[in-house]
Design a protein around this motif. Structure first.
Motif, PDB file in Angstrom:
ATOM      1  N   ARG A 179      -3.345   0.928  11.380  1.00 40.05           N
ATOM      2  CA  ARG A 179      -2.336   0.708  10.351  1.00 40.05           C
ATOM      3  C   ARG A 179      -2.499   1.722   9.231  1.00 40.05           C
ATOM      4  O   ARG A 179      -3.601   1.920   8.727  1.00 40.05           O
ATOM      5  N   THR A 180      -1.395   2.370   8.859  1.00 37.50           N
ATOM      6  CA  THR A 180      -1.354   3.209   7.665  1.00 37.50           C
ATOM      7  C   THR A 180      -0.317   2.595   6.734  1.00 37.50           C
ATOM      8  O   THR A 180       0.884   2.616   7.033  1.00 37.50           O
ATOM      9  N   TRP A 181      -0.778   1.994   5.638  1.00 39.95           N
ATOM     10  CA  TRP A 181       0.164   1.357   4.713  1.00 39.95           C
ATOM     11  C   TRP A 181       0.867   2.429   3.887  1.00 39.95           C
ATOM     12  O   TRP A 181       0.247   3.399   3.440  1.00 39.95           O
ATOM     13  N   LEU A 182       2.165   2.243   3.687  1.00 43.01           N
ATOM     14  CA  LEU A 182       3.004   3.265   3.076  1.00 43.01           C
ATOM     15  C   LEU A 182       3.560   2.817   1.729  1.00 43.01           C
ATOM     16  O   LEU A 182       3.743   1.619   1.488  1.00 43.01           O
ATOM     17  N   ALA A 183       3.873   3.785   0.889  1.00 46.68           N
ATOM     18  CA  ALA A 183       4.586   3.515  -0.357  1.00 46.68           C
ATOM     19  C   ALA A 183       5.960   2.941  -0.034  1.00 46.68           C
ATOM     20  O   ALA A 183       6.507   3.161   1.046  1.00 46.68           O
ATOM     21  N   LEU A 184       6.519   2.213  -0.967  1.00 47.00           N
ATOM     22  CA  LEU A 184       7.778   1.511  -0.715  1.00 47.00           C
ATOM     23  C   LEU A 184       8.941   2.444  -0.424  1.00 47.00           C
ATOM     24  O   LEU A 184       9.919   2.033   0.204  1.00 47.00           O
ATOM     25  N   ASP A 185       8.841   3.699  -0.849  1.00 49.52           N
ATOM     26  CA  ASP A 185       9.904   4.664  -0.553  1.00 49.52           C
ATOM     27  C   ASP A 185       9.526   5.607   0.587  1.00 49.52           C
ATOM     28  O   ASP A 185      10.283   6.504   0.937  1.00 49.52           O
ATOM     29  N   GLY A 186       8.334   5.414   1.171  1.00 46.27           N
ATOM     30  CA  GLY A 186       7.906   6.240   2.288  1.00 46.27           C
ATOM     31  C   GLY A 186       7.443   7.632   1.920  1.00 46.27           C
ATOM     32  O   GLY A 186       7.141   8.442   2.799  1.00 46.27           O
ATOM     33  N   SER A 187       7.335   7.933   0.635  1.00 45.10           N
ATOM     34  CA  SER A 187       6.988   9.289   0.215  1.00 45.10           C
ATOM     35  C   SER A 187       5.512   9.619   0.397  1.00 45.10           C
ATOM     36  O   SER A 187       5.133  10.789   0.425  1.00 45.10           O
ATOM     37  N   ASP A 188       4.667   8.594   0.539  1.00 47.14           N
ATOM     38  CA  ASP A 188       3.221   8.813   0.648  1.00 47.14           C
ATOM     39  C   ASP A 188       2.604   7.526   1.173  1.00 47.14           C
ATOM     40  O   ASP A 188       3.301   6.556   1.484  1.00 47.14           O
ATOM     41  N   LYS A 189       1.287   7.510   1.230  1.00 48.72           N
ATOM     42  CA  LYS A 189       0.605   6.269   1.564  1.00 48.72           C
ATOM     43  C   LYS A 189       0.724   5.294   0.392  1.00 48.72           C
ATOM     44  O   LYS A 189       0.991   5.687  -0.748  1.00 48.72           O
ATOM     45  N   ALA A 190       0.517   4.016   0.672  1.00 45.77           N
ATOM     46  CA  ALA A 190       0.622   2.989  -0.360  1.00 45.77           C
ATOM     47  C   ALA A 190      -0.459   3.181  -1.419  1.00 45.77           C
ATOM     48  O   ALA A 190      -1.568   3.633  -1.113  1.00 45.77           O
ATOM     49  N   PRO A 191      -0.173   2.826  -2.670  1.00 47.77           N
ATOM     50  CA  PRO A 191      -1.157   2.960  -3.757  1.00 47.77           C
ATOM     51  C   PRO A 191      -2.152   1.798  -3.748  1.00 47.77           C
ATOM     52  O   PRO A 191      -2.194   0.972  -4.666  1.00 47.77           O
ATOM     53  N   ILE A 192      -2.941   1.716  -2.698  1.00 47.54           N
ATOM     54  CA  ILE A 192      -3.928   0.649  -2.537  1.00 47.54           C
ATOM     55  C   ILE A 192      -5.277   1.280  -2.226  1.00 47.54           C
ATOM     56  O   ILE A 192      -5.360   2.464  -1.870  1.00 47.54           O
ATOM     57  N   ASP A 193      -6.345   0.489  -2.341  1.00 45.93           N
ATOM     58  CA  ASP A 193      -7.694   1.038  -2.178  1.00 45.93           C
ATOM     59  C   ASP A 193      -7.966   1.507  -0.748  1.00 45.93           C
ATOM     60  O   ASP A 193      -8.529   2.574  -0.534  1.00 45.93           O
ATOM     61  N   THR A 194      -7.610   0.689   0.227  1.00 48.48           N
ATOM     62  CA  THR A 194      -7.840   1.025   1.629  1.00 48.48           C
ATOM     63  C   THR A 194      -6.487   1.243   2.287  1.00 48.48           C
ATOM     64  O   THR A 194      -5.779   0.295   2.590  1.00 48.48           O
ATOM     65  N   GLN A 195      -6.140   2.491   2.515  1.00 50.38           N
ATOM     66  CA  GLN A 195      -4.795   2.826   2.987  1.00 50.38           C
ATOM     67  C   GLN A 195      -4.663   2.788   4.495  1.00 50.38           C
ATOM     68  O   GLN A 195      -3.555   2.766   5.017  1.00 50.38           O
ATOM     69  N   ARG A 196      -5.790   2.766   5.200  1.00 47.65           N
ATOM     70  CA  ARG A 196      -5.763   2.774   6.662  1.00 47.65           C
ATOM     71  C   ARG A 196      -6.845   1.848   7.206  1.00 47.65           C
ATOM     72  O   ARG A 196      -7.968   1.823   6.702  1.00 47.65           O
ATOM     73  N   LYS A 197      -6.486   1.107   8.245  1.00 49.90           N
ATOM     74  CA  LYS A 197      -7.445   0.252   8.940  1.00 49.90           C
ATOM     75  C   LYS A 197      -7.073   0.192  10.413  1.00 49.90           C
ATOM     76  O   LYS A 197      -5.904   0.290  10.781  1.00 49.90           O
ATOM     77  N   ALA A 198      -8.090   0.011  11.250  1.00 48.89           N
ATOM     78  CA  ALA A 198      -7.855  -0.117  12.690  1.00 48.89           C
ATOM     79  C   ALA A 198      -8.447  -1.421  13.185  1.00 48.89           C
ATOM     80  O   ALA A 198      -9.411  -1.948  12.617  1.00 48.89           O
ATOM     81  N   VAL A 199      -7.857  -1.969  14.246  1.00 45.26           N
ATOM     82  CA  VAL A 199      -8.368  -3.166  14.902  1.00 45.26           C
ATOM     83  C   VAL A 199      -8.417  -2.907  16.398  1.00 45.26           C
ATOM     84  O   VAL A 199      -7.685  -2.072  16.925  1.00 45.26           O
ATOM     85  N   GLY A 200      -9.289  -3.641  17.087  1.00 39.74           N
ATOM     86  CA  GLY A 200      -9.352  -3.554  18.531  1.00 39.74           C
ATOM     87  C   GLY A 200     -10.501  -2.707  19.023  1.00 39.74           C
ATOM     88  O   GLY A 200     -11.462  -2.424  18.309  1.00 39.74           O
ATOM     89  N   ASP A 201     -10.390  -2.289  20.270  1.00 41.76           N
ATOM     90  CA  ASP A 201     -11.407  -1.499  20.961  1.00 41.76           C
ATOM     91  C   ASP A 201     -11.024  -0.029  20.837  1.00 41.76           C
ATOM     92  O   ASP A 201     -10.083   0.434  21.477  1.00 41.76           O
TER      93      ASP A 201
END
Length: 345
Positions: free
Chosen positions: A195-217
């Motif tokens: 997951r890559t969380w995005l800014a509400l207008d899609g111009s960049d990643k979301a303004p959050i501390d952890t912008q990317r996370k993965a799950v699974g194998d």
């Protein structure tokens, strides 16, 4: 005392319209129903949520006439936010209802749900299935802001408009739009999701501390673009390998998502030459060296591709596509220049 799921669903049903306005805000009220595109909050009119008890059923029950899906308001919370673990659905429902936090119950007394274990490959597959193709979405906007326009082989990328995000167990639940990437094995089976969380207008990643996370194998697997044969390229980040694909749109690419996972990526049986797309940092150097050593031991020719700046997406955005192509061209085997770059020149 364990709270039964049907009791919580009933409490939500008492506030059905408020639930719909919050989680299905792409829809609108039509008489005694809330009308929306689907349970994932897409625009449209095929899904109906009952707002009051009536002869046809109780409040809170919904049906999607287009797909035949049906459920209650707990399902609405789960699907609209992209939640995987039932415990997270319960927590979000209680937050919405302003109910006190539940202390964890002993394992033998916990609600047993059919939801996939959090962080599992099955949870990753469900998350990917909840999402939609990227055409015309904020994912396409985000990639274009990164200079990436060659989107013909991006079927393993999807868009989730309201993806669950919580930085830690003590923080409140948030929802952000997200780019969802399927991590697959060599047979194309989904083993994980990124997951890559995005800014509400899609111009960049979301303004959050952890912008990317993965799950699974993830180990050995990758986010794949194109069908690999005897030649392919592999790198760390999705944006990095898609930037290289701008210069070589017909070469298969794989994003391993980190330096550690790049070093451990599995090789297709037909692979004879591997381009290692490195990031210009110590971790990238280590991944390059380890992967080249493994490839050579397997009888695979391995060639490093190095950016001018920190990574190839920086090269694309700051130096431009012509400089990117020129830099890659001089690092390729001569036969691959003719095969993969002439049509992109």
């Amino acid at each position: 005392m364990v709270e039964k799921s049907h009791d919580l669903a009933r409490r939500l049903a008492d506030h059905a319209e408020a639930v719909c306005r919050h989680y299905l805000d792409a829809g609108r009220r039509q008489g005694n129903y809330w009308q929306v595109g689907d349970v994932r909050n897409s625009p449209g009119r095929s899904m109906f949520v009952r707002l009051r008890d009536g002869p046809k059923g109780p409040a809170g029950k919904w049906t999607d006439a287009a797909t035949g899906e049906h459920g209650d308001l707990l399902d609405v919370i789960r699907e609209s936010l992209g939640l995987i673990d039932f415990a997270d659905v319960v927590e979000e429902a209680r937050r919405f209802l302003s109910l006190p936090h539940l202390e964890p119950e002993p394992t033998s007394r916990r609600h047993r749900s059919t939801s996939a274990p959090s962080g599992s490959a099955e949870a990753a597959r469900r998350l990917f299935a909840m999402s939609q193709p990227i055409g015309g979405t904020l994912v396409e906007t985000y990639l274009r802001h990164r200079g990436i326009t060659a989107l013909h082989a991006t079927g393993n990328l999807r868009f989730h408009p309201r993806c669950y995000y919580r930085p830690d167990e003590h923080s409140p639940t948030e929802v952000w739009p997200a780019m969802i990437a399927a991590v697959t094995d060599l047979d194309g089976r989904i083993t994980g999701a990124h997951r890559t969380w995005l800014a509400l207008d899609g111009s960049d990643k979301a303004p959050i501390d952890t912008q990317r996370k993965a799950v699974g194998d993830l180990l050995g697997h990758a986010v794949r673009f194109g069908i690999s044969d005897e030649v392919m390229a592999a790198g760390e980040g999705i944006e990095t390998v898609l930037s290289v694909s701008e210069a070589m749109p017909t070469m298969a690419m794989a994003a391993a998502l980190s330096a550690v996972h790049l070093a451990a990526i599995l090789f297709p049986a037909a692979l004879r030459r591997l381009y290692v797309v490195r990031d210009n940092d110590p971790a990238g150097d280590g991944a390059r060296d380890n992967l080249i050593e493994r490839a050579n031991a397997a009888g695979i020719e391995a060639i490093a591709l190095s950016p001018k700046l920190g990574d190839f997406n920086e090269d694309l955005r700051h130096l431009g596509i012509n400089a990117l192509r020129a830099n890659i061209r001089v690092q390729l085997a001569p036969q691959d220049v003719a095969r993969f770059m002439m049509q992109a020149a």
